[in-house]
Design a protein around this motif. Sequence first.
Motif, short mmCIF file in Angstrom:
data_model
loop_
_atom_site.label_atom_id
_atom_site.label_comp_id
_atom_site.label_asym_id
_atom_site.label_seq_id
_atom_site.Cartn_x
_atom_site.Cartn_y
_atom_site.Cartn_z
N LEU A 87 49.43 40.77 44.91
CA LEU A 87 48.81 40.45 43.62
C LEU A 87 47.89 41.56 43.12
CD1 LEU A 87 47.98 36.66 44.04
CD2 LEU A 87 49.60 37.66 42.42
N MET A 88 47.31 42.32 44.04
CA MET A 88 46.41 43.40 43.64
C MET A 88 47.15 44.56 43.00
SD MET A 88 43.23 42.85 43.97
CE MET A 88 42.71 44.56 43.76
N GLY A 89 48.45 44.70 43.27
CA GLY A 89 49.20 45.87 42.83
C GLY A 89 49.11 46.17 41.35
N PRO A 90 49.55 45.26 40.46
CA PRO A 90 49.51 45.57 39.03
C PRO A 90 48.11 45.77 38.49
CG PRO A 90 50.13 43.27 39.40
CD PRO A 90 50.16 43.95 40.71
N PHE A 91 47.13 45.05 39.03
CA PHE A 91 45.76 45.18 38.54
C PHE A 91 45.11 46.47 39.04
CE2 PHE A 91 46.73 40.66 38.35
CZ PHE A 91 46.35 40.36 37.06
N SER A 92 45.41 46.84 40.29
CA SER A 92 44.87 48.11 40.78
C SER A 92 45.49 49.28 40.02
CB SER A 92 45.13 48.26 42.29
OG SER A 92 46.51 48.37 42.57
N LEU A 240 41.45 45.40 30.87
CA LEU A 240 42.03 45.77 32.16
C LEU A 240 42.80 44.62 32.80
CD1 LEU A 240 39.17 47.90 33.73
CD2 LEU A 240 41.45 48.68 33.10
N PHE A 241 42.40 43.40 32.52
CA PHE A 241 43.06 42.26 33.14
C PHE A 241 44.24 41.77 32.30
CE2 PHE A 241 38.77 42.28 34.87
CZ PHE A 241 39.03 42.17 36.22
N LEU A 242 44.17 42.02 30.98
CA LEU A 242 45.27 41.58 30.11
C LEU A 242 46.42 42.58 30.08
CD1 LEU A 242 43.37 40.05 27.06
CD2 LEU A 242 44.41 38.87 29.02
N ALA A 243 46.13 43.88 30.31
CA ALA A 243 47.18 44.90 30.26
C ALA A 243 48.30 44.63 31.27
CB ALA A 243 46.58 46.29 30.48
N PRO A 244 47.98 44.31 32.54
CA PRO A 244 49.07 43.98 33.46
C PRO A 244 49.85 42.73 33.04
CG PRO A 244 47.07 44.50 34.67
CD PRO A 244 46.68 44.37 33.23
N ILE A 245 49.15 41.74 32.46
CA ILE A 245 49.84 40.54 31.99
C ILE A 245 50.78 40.89 30.84
CG2 ILE A 245 49.54 38.22 31.04
CD1 ILE A 245 48.48 38.53 33.88
N ALA A 246 50.33 41.77 29.95
CA ALA A 246 51.17 42.19 28.83
C ALA A 246 52.40 42.95 29.34
CB ALA A 246 50.37 43.07 27.87
N ALA A 247 52.19 43.81 30.36
CA ALA A 247 53.32 44.54 30.94
C ALA A 247 54.32 43.58 31.57
CB ALA A 247 52.81 45.54 31.98
N LEU A 248 53.81 42.55 32.24
CA LEU A 248 54.68 41.54 32.85
C LEU A 248 55.47 40.79 31.78
CD1 LEU A 248 55.69 39.80 35.21
CD2 LEU A 248 53.62 38.40 34.94
N THR A 249 54.79 40.42 30.70
CA THR A 249 55.46 39.69 29.62
C THR A 249 56.60 40.50 29.03
OG1 THR A 249 53.38 38.56 29.09
CG2 THR A 249 55.10 38.54 27.41
#
Length: 446
Positions: A87-92, A240-249
């Motif tokens: 889980l740390m991967g995309p956020f790191s 920083l926390f929404l960017a990985p979510i946007a990439a996932l979407t």
Amino acid sequence: MVSLWRPMTDKAAFAMYTESLGVKGMEKKQSLYYGWVVVGIVFLCLLVSAAISAVPSVLMLPLEKEFGWDRSAISGAASIRILLYGLMGPFSAAFMARFGIRKIMVISMLILIFSLSLTPFMTTIWQMTLLWGVMIGIGTGSLANALGVSIANRWFVKYKGLVIGMLTASAATGQLLFLPLIARITEDIGWRYAIYTVMGVLVLLTPIVALWMRNHPYDVGAAALGTEEIVKPVPLAGNLFLAPIAALTEAARKGTFWLLAGTFFFCGFSTNGLIGTHLIPACGDYGIPIATAAGLLSLMGLFDLVGTTLSGWLSDRVDGRWLLFWYYGLRGLSLIYLPQALGTGYTQLTIFAVFYGLDWIATVPPTAKLASDTFGKEKAGMIFGWIVVAHQAGASFAAYEAGFMRDWLGSYTVPFVTAGFACLFASLMALRIRRSKLGQTTAVGA
């Protein structure tokens, strides 16, 4: 073929950089490309991170004996660590894009040092869950595959697959160097001294990262290897926390993402969650000493170092779908064979260790390369981080499930064979990925 040695492409930028460090006369017509120095530093960090991740498999039996904790409880702590590692991967990756790779690496290493320093004093299972489930999960998760992919994409155009293979193979090298040592120290003078040994190596490595790690080729006045244009990095914009979510979407709209994530789920289910966590205690069920069982994992690490590096080289030359097909298929057959090898003797276990070791994490380079080709290098770190989440979800499930099944059935036969058939299914999933005429990776039917 591009030489590993190349001239600096922007002498003015490099001169300004070296002058800011108070260093003169560093400019040369030929210089070792600094990206290889960065690869070496990251290799060492991932090596130690892999050693830390392997520690619970050695400690499982000693902790069970000293504190009376059952195997499923210890496996639960390992399961949380494995899940957080993913889980740390995309956020790191997002934090590295905003604040720089070096800073995040140093902070992660300090978290690991702090957690390891408290480990010898733990007396209850909740303390192990906090230290080895949560904190070490966060620390090692920031020093994981997403870091290697980010380095490869920033510093290399040529040799990208090879670099990913080398950095992925660091996990195997960590096992090769540290597991026998950790097992021997644990048997001879106690598991607490094994913890201190790993912590000491991490303490020595942290200043190296702080002094010599660089975030981007622009920092040394260079272009990515394989290009001539020096590009200034653009810091990640937005939350920083929404960017990985946007990439996932965005990635979730493509069938390729789900096929890569699905096969990687079965990869984790059959590697670090199962074999990495439970092979040593499984050997203990047959009276095989901890040091001998750790030697088998070390032997796997030796052959995985070869197999994964070769896989990276092949990923630059061979269709990644077919590489994944063969990797998962052969791994599945080896896991189905494992229960028989355990009950037969050392010769069969050695054959398994060699065969399985060549294939252990050879799946990472083609998976990462397919992800980079599909989603682009700018977002590849975060998106591959989400694919690793699927990997670690599979590993987390296997770590707990195998311990639970062992307590319930009295053996590891069912978990091993189940993982084998899951790998055979993953090999068929890999063939559902196809390449378009433009070289883009898409899912069949997507």
